[in-house]
Design a protein around this motif. Structure first.
Motif, PDB file in Angstrom:
ATOM      1  N   THR A 172       0.822  -1.218   0.000  1.00  0.00           N
ATOM      2  CA  THR A 172       0.000   0.000   0.000  1.00  0.00           C
ATOM      3  C   THR A 172       0.853   1.263   0.000  1.00  0.00           C
ATOM      4  O   THR A 172       0.323   2.364   0.171  1.00  0.00           O
ATOM      5  CB  THR A 172      -0.942   0.022   1.219  1.00  0.00           C
ATOM      6  N   VAL A 173       2.143   1.120  -0.177  1.00  0.00           N
ATOM      7  CA  VAL A 173       3.035   2.281  -0.262  1.00  0.00           C
ATOM      8  C   VAL A 173       3.635   2.340  -1.659  1.00  0.00           C
ATOM      9  O   VAL A 173       3.722   1.309  -2.353  1.00  0.00           O
ATOM     10  CB  VAL A 173       4.174   2.194   0.778  1.00  0.00           C
ATOM     11  N   PRO A 174       4.017   3.566  -2.083  1.00  0.00           N
ATOM     12  CA  PRO A 174       4.022   4.843  -1.364  1.00  0.00           C
ATOM     13  C   PRO A 174       2.746   5.661  -1.490  1.00  0.00           C
ATOM     14  O   PRO A 174       2.780   6.897  -1.442  1.00  0.00           O
ATOM     15  CB  PRO A 174       5.195   5.569  -2.008  1.00  0.00           C
ATOM     16  N   HIS A 175       1.595   5.002  -1.681  1.00  0.00           N
ATOM     17  CA  HIS A 175       0.311   5.712  -1.661  1.00  0.00           C
ATOM     18  C   HIS A 175       0.196   6.518  -0.374  1.00  0.00           C
ATOM     19  O   HIS A 175       0.687   6.099   0.678  1.00  0.00           O
ATOM     20  CB  HIS A 175      -0.815   4.683  -1.754  1.00  0.00           C
ATOM     21  N   ASP A 176      -0.478   7.681  -0.463  1.00  0.00           N
ATOM     22  CA  ASP A 176      -0.730   8.444   0.762  1.00  0.00           C
ATOM     23  C   ASP A 176      -1.654   7.652   1.683  1.00  0.00           C
ATOM     24  O   ASP A 176      -2.312   6.704   1.231  1.00  0.00           O
ATOM     25  CB  ASP A 176      -1.349   9.807   0.394  1.00  0.00           C
ATOM     26  N   PRO A 177      -1.707   7.995   2.956  1.00  0.00           N
ATOM     27  CA  PRO A 177      -1.113   9.142   3.611  1.00  0.00           C
ATOM     28  C   PRO A 177       0.412   9.098   3.564  1.00  0.00           C
ATOM     29  O   PRO A 177       1.012   8.040   3.756  1.00  0.00           O
ATOM     30  CB  PRO A 177      -1.623   9.043   5.054  1.00  0.00           C
TER      31      PRO A 177
END
Length: 484
Positions: free
Chosen positions: A198-203
């Motif tokens: 789930t990275v580097p999606h924000d937050p």
């Protein structure tokens, strides 16, 4: 005796692809999928500032695609159709983001003797998980979450999921779960381990030890940084991703958010290192193909944009690295590739039949050096508001809703800053690319007219946008980026 032994070995080689011996000889596949990672955010893709030693080394040990793309999306959550295309091998004009009842890559591999495993993000109907995976542990169902409070579930034998639990930081949860799978794998069958992070999606909230590696005010701005995008696409500019920083964008805020973005990437890079080390410890590295790519790119200040709801290069171009047995080392290819090409490519690599009806084209001849490419042009799209097509040098973007056209010479202008569409000497090229775009639309099932019946104004006023944080933003980011 030798002759009979030779005939017996020949017989084994001729067994159907579903035969036990053929299964055991097939390669394992470790598929590592980043979320919102633009191609130029890795050292091996030319970024001198971000620290990605593992992925840089992986690129040296394998083959990288310099021109890997997503086709686009039919919604603001571009990652959902992107993942559906990857797993189905079809364009989003055919599958959208729905996979329930669709033949997927893990289903196909499972049918041909693979043990299939999932940990990480799943954004394409929960019912499709049980159809494709033998095991699914610590799965996040949905598009995003606070990385410190990611809700994860396990697949139960009846195809449903356990109640969500929060177990720590997202990157560490998924890495440790994948490590446990590799530890427990008995080697009786080849595995397909799908690890969508789930990275580097924000937050943009990395662990402090990774953020400390970056100077928030020393991070370079993208060469195409702008305070505001110069025109509306025809849709609202108030989409969630674009609200993560105030309008107009300021260098200080973009640098700070980029530093956090890079910190998330460095954490991911070190996690990939743990997975590779585990393969070596278990003796699996000699027969495991590693794939690393991303579901889409991200604006992050380029063209005044933060999100991926556009067809600029920074949002539709993604990294793609393959390394493992039979993959040429230290090779970069300029061949055009879509993510949905990976379904037939993996079938070719594992010597499995390629299902009919796929939009993707197998890249294995390109990887082997037997072909320069599988296509000479490439289309991208976003909802009904944007279409683009490019060849080896030029890229045309068409905005049907505002009746506007851009033309870029990517060889001379890779950051898409100088519009050539209105220069008389480029008029024939514009017409030729528009015709090519229409041809590509038909190929992938896109019926959108290139000029809308009702043309909307290009002007937009950022002062009319009321910014509100989404429920996944940690309080510290709300205080920093949403308080006047």
């Amino acid at each position: 005796m030798k002759k009979r032994l030779s005939l017996f070995l020949l017989f084994l080689n001729l067994l159907p692809l579903g035969g036990v011996r053929a299964q055991s000889a097939r390669p394992n596949i470790l598929f590592i999928f980043a979320d919102d990672l633009r191609a130029d955010a890795l050292g091996c893709y030319g970024n001198p500032y971000v620290s990605t030693p593992t992925l840089d080394s992986l690129a040296r040990q394998g083959t990288s695609f310099a021109n890997a793309y997503i086709l686009g999306g039919d919604q603001g959550a571009v990652c959902a159709p992107s993942r559906a295309m990857l797993l189905s091998g079809q364009s989003f004009f055919r599958v959208s983001d729905k996979l329930n009842g669709v033949l997927t890559l893990p289903m196909h591999l499972r049918q041909h003797g693979y043990t299939t495993f999932l940990t990480g993000k799943w954004h394409n109907e929960r019912e499709a998980v049980a159809a494709g995976f033998d095991r699914a542990q610590n799965v996040m169902l949905g598009g995003m979450a606070n990385h410190f409070e990611v809700p994860v579930r396990d697949l139960k034998p009846d195809g449903t999921f356990t109640e969500p639990e929060k177990k720590g930081f997202s990157t560490d949860i998924f890495t440790n779960t994948a490590l446990d799978f590799l530890d427990q794998h008995d080697g009786q069958k080849p595995f397909f381990a799908y690890v969508p992070y789930t990275v580097p999606h924000d937050p943009r909230s990395p662990l402090p030890e990774y953020l400390r590696q970056y100077d928030e005010q020393g991070v370079p701005l993208p060469p195409n940084f702008m305070p505001l995008h110069p025109f509306s696409f025809g849709n609202s500019m108030a989409i969630r991703d674009e609200q993560l920083a105030a309008f107009p964008r300021t260098p200080d805020v973009i640098r700070a958010q980029t530093a956090a973005y890079y910190a998330l990437i460095t954490h991911l890079d070190q996690s990939v290192n743990l997975l590779i080390r585990k393969l070596k410890q278990k003796g699996l590295d000699k027969n495991t193909l590693i794939i690393f790519t991303s579901d889409n790119g991200l604006g992050l200040g380029s063209h005044g944009l933060l999100g991926k709801q556009n067809v600029y290069e920074h949002s539709v171009r993604v990294p793609l690295i393959l390394a493992g047995p039979g993959i040429p080392k230290n090779k970069t290819t300029d061949a055009f590739a879509y993510l949905f090409d990976l379904f037939p490519t993996l079938c070719q690599y594992a010597r499995l039949p390629v299902p009919g009806g796929l939009d993707g084209q197998g890249l294995w001849p390109v990887i082997q050096g037997k072909a320069k490419g599988v296509r000479t042009e490439l289309m991208t799209a976003y909802m009904q508001f944007q279409r683009s097509v490019r060849d080896a040098r030029y890229k045309l973007i068409r905005y049907p809703a505002i009746d506007h056209t851009l033309l870029f010479d990517l060889r001379q202008d890779p950051y898409e800053l100088r519009n050539l569409a209105e220069k008389p000497e480029h008029a024939p090229r514009v017409q030729a690319l528009l015709a090519l775009l229409q041809t590509e639309q038909k190929k992938y099932g896109d019926t959108l007219p290139l000029t809308a019946e009702k043309v909307l104004p290009r002007h937009w006023d950022y002062r009319t946008i009321e910014r509100k944080p989404d429920p996944w933003q940690p309080q510290e980011l709300i205080e920093r980026y949403f308080k006047d």
